[in-house]
Write an enzyme that holds these catalytic residues in place. Sequence first.
Site, PDB file in Angstrom:
ATOM      1  CD1 TRP A  14      -2.136  -2.139   1.973  1.00  0.00           C
ATOM      2  CD2 TRP A  14      -2.955  -1.318   0.058  1.00  0.00           C
ATOM      3  NE1 TRP A  14      -3.150  -2.966   1.552  1.00  0.00           N
ATOM      4  CE2 TRP A  14      -3.661  -2.484   0.390  1.00  0.00           C
ATOM      5  CE3 TRP A  14      -3.289  -0.626  -1.098  1.00  0.00           C
ATOM      6  CZ2 TRP A  14      -4.691  -2.978  -0.408  1.00  0.00           C
ATOM      7  CZ3 TRP A  14      -4.305  -1.116  -1.901  1.00  0.00           C
ATOM      8  CH2 TRP A  14      -4.999  -2.277  -1.548  1.00  0.00           C
ATOM      9  CG  ASP A  43      -3.071   3.899   4.389  1.00  0.00           C
ATOM     10  OD1 ASP A  43      -4.054   3.692   5.121  1.00  0.00           O
ATOM     11  OD2 ASP A  43      -2.873   3.266   3.322  1.00  0.00           O
ATOM     12  CE  LYS A  54      -8.738  -3.008   3.987  1.00  0.00           C
ATOM     13  NZ  LYS A  54      -7.506  -2.404   3.531  1.00  0.00           N
TER      14      LYS A  54
HETATM   15  C1  LIG Z   1      -7.068  -1.855   2.201  1.00  0.00           C
HETATM   16  C2  LIG Z   1      -6.034  -0.817   2.264  1.00  0.00           C
HETATM   17  C3  LIG Z   1      -5.931   0.189   1.298  1.00  0.00           C
HETATM   18  C4  LIG Z   1      -6.836   0.267   0.088  1.00  0.00           C
HETATM   19  O1  LIG Z   1      -8.118   0.599   0.435  1.00  0.00           O
HETATM   20  P1  LIG Z   1      -9.229   0.870  -0.681  1.00  0.00           P
HETATM   21  O2  LIG Z   1     -10.364   1.405   0.120  1.00  0.00           O
HETATM   22  O3  LIG Z   1      -9.506  -0.440  -1.338  1.00  0.00           O
HETATM   23  O4  LIG Z   1      -8.683   1.851  -1.632  1.00  0.00           O
HETATM   24  C5  LIG Z   1      -4.953   1.143   1.458  1.00  0.00           C
HETATM   25  N1  LIG Z   1      -4.114   1.120   2.510  1.00  0.00           N
HETATM   26  C6  LIG Z   1      -4.174   0.157   3.450  1.00  0.00           C
HETATM   27  C7  LIG Z   1      -3.229   0.175   4.590  1.00  0.00           C
HETATM   28  C8  LIG Z   1      -5.134  -0.838   3.361  1.00  0.00           C
HETATM   29  O5  LIG Z   1      -5.191  -1.791   4.300  1.00  0.00           O
END
Ligand SMILES: *Cc1c(COP(=O)(O)O)cnc(C)c1O
Length: 361
Positions: free
Chosen positions: A101, A171, A195
């Site tokens: 990511w 993030d 998540k």
């Molecule tokens: C799942 C995830 C993403 C991507 O999320 P989307 O909503 O599918 O764009 C980005 N960063 C992390 C750390 C993730 O776990």
Amino acid sequence: MSRVYNFSAGPAVLPEEVLQEAADEMFDYKGTGMSVMEMSHRSKAYEAIINEAEADLRELMNIPDNYKVLFLQGGASQQFAMIPMNLMKNKVADYIVTGQWAKKAYQEACLYGKANKIASSEDKTFSYIPDCSDLPISEDADYVYICENNTIYGTKFKTLPNTKGKTLVADVSSCFLSEPVDVTKYGVIYGGVQKNIGPAGVVIVIIREDLITEDVLPGTPTMLKYKIHADNGSMYNTPPAYGIYICGKVFKWIKKMGGLEVMKERNEKKAKVLYDYLDTSKLFKGTVRKEDRSLMNVPFVTGDEELDAKFVKEATAAGFVNLKGHRTVGGMRASIYNAMPIEGVEKLVEFMKEFEKQNLK
Ligand SMILES: *Cc1c(COP(=O)(O)O)cnc(C)c1O
């Protein structure tokens, strides 16, 4: 009703109480005679929903007044572009690449300016967090970027990098609300909610006000400007209304449980059950450097692909689902977010012990 233990990395398990409440309110939300997905986002009823969601999140995370909370769309991945488009005033940013990511965010930033990869753990399949105490931070960097919890690889920053005074952007998709955070250490905290908080599609951005300006990269679409969303209270256009409503219910659930300190204790206890077993097992082993282990995502392997597949198959049949590891890592991964009860982890470990007994050669 039959519920499984869902170890999915995302979209992931939500608290049953929240699902039940949403079900109860489906046909008639608080006497409005309609569901939340059928109502105007400009209605009184919806205004109360989004305002309460924001207030509860502010309370849970102790978000200072000089930060805006934005409920946006496009998932976490849209932020990979929005961040450089809005924050790259000097067109320079430093990225710490600790997984897929972070790598995707880095690659996206390369489209908009000079993104520097100042540290990486790709040399060992992202199984650790590099030492970030004295990195070569660029003098003119607009920000330093991290992915705080690496969902795929199961690592987590236990200490934030020393950004040498530069703005930190994080993030936190897979560790959102899993433990207390000091918001003041960040310029931007953002995460997709699927998540640990709610339904996919909503991304929450917590951003310091001085970072929200008209001075964005030329050509930045209106919808990708933080300012337009901040100025309109996340209602420039129709927000992901139903998703925000569920997020709000999860915030209330966390408050009722006792807040982020309690979440942290619960999560530490849960993760310990699994890690302690992995450390003593002769069949399964964790794939991550111990000091960098995530509380949320726990990858493990047997070292034998066929046996891994057999385990996943038998676990699924026994009601422990979505344990297959990410396609780039193989093996297994148990995601044990806030809403996973401790019994789920205890029962999984019992199941693993039994599997070990029967399959250890
Ligand atoms: C799942 C995830 C993403 C991507 O999320 P989307 O909503 O599918 O764009 C980005 N960063 C992390 C750390 C993730 O776990």
